[in-house]
Enzyme design. Structure first.
Site, short mmCIF file in Angstrom:
data_model
loop_
_atom_site.label_atom_id
_atom_site.label_comp_id
_atom_site.label_asym_id
_atom_site.label_seq_id
_atom_site.Cartn_x
_atom_site.Cartn_y
_atom_site.Cartn_z
N GLU A 172 2.10 14.64 -22.87
CA GLU A 172 2.24 16.09 -22.81
C GLU A 172 3.50 16.48 -22.05
OE1 GLU A 172 -2.51 17.12 -23.00
OE2 GLU A 172 -1.48 17.41 -21.12
N GLU A 228 -0.88 9.10 -32.04
CA GLU A 228 -0.62 8.55 -33.36
C GLU A 228 0.87 8.60 -33.70
OE1 GLU A 228 -4.71 10.62 -33.55
OE2 GLU A 228 -2.80 10.88 -32.51
N CYS A 279 -5.19 14.65 -35.61
CA CYS A 279 -4.99 16.06 -35.94
C CYS A 279 -4.32 16.17 -37.31
CB CYS A 279 -4.15 16.74 -34.87
SG CYS A 279 -2.40 16.24 -34.87
#
Length: 142
Positions: free
Chosen positions: A45, A56, A95
């Protein structure tokens, strides 16, 4: 023995290297090539949220450098809250953006990439493929 067990352990180790001070949601990923070579990644982050990188994506970038996306055959995702403890949780799936990136590797490889989605312990898992997770994906011809 589960053939994905060593990869799950590798993804769990990668998860320990995640940098997620804002969400406290740590994810590790192991990408396996056709010859068994493994590349690892973890989420990272940033205070500027849009600059964060999913595990990923991180692992796919490492895979490209290690052996090339065209050789990707399997991807393991392990994730959950940082303070999850020893109790099993729900499996974490890629996601939408990561699904598209995995689809790109699948298109390059000509294989429907297997994806094993696990909770933080690696005990709860579902096994699927990128075609099942993203049936109407953009592809190289689009």
């Amino acid at each position: 023995m589960n053939k994905a067990a060593p990869l799950i352990e590798a993804a769990k180790a990668a998860r320990k290297r995640a940098y997620a001070p804002y969400s406290q949601f740590h994810v590790g990923c192991a990408v396996e090539s056709a010859d068994g070579t493994v590349a690892l990644g973890a989420n990272m982050e940033n205070a500027c949220y849009r600059l964060g990188v999913c595990a990923e994506q991180s692992a796919l970038a490492a895979a490209q450098q290690a052996f090339g996306l065209e050789k990707v055959r399997r991807l393991i995702v392990v994730g959950g809250p940082a303070d999850s403890g020893e109790e099993a949780g729900a499996p974490v799936t890629p996601c939408g953006g990561c699904r598209q990136a995995i689809q790109e590797a699948a298109a390059l490889s000509g294989h429907d990439i297997e994806i094993v989605c696990c909770d933080h312990t690696g005990e709860q898992s579902i096994t699927t493929t990128i075609r099942e997770l993203l049936p109407a994906a953009f592809s190289l011809g689009d």
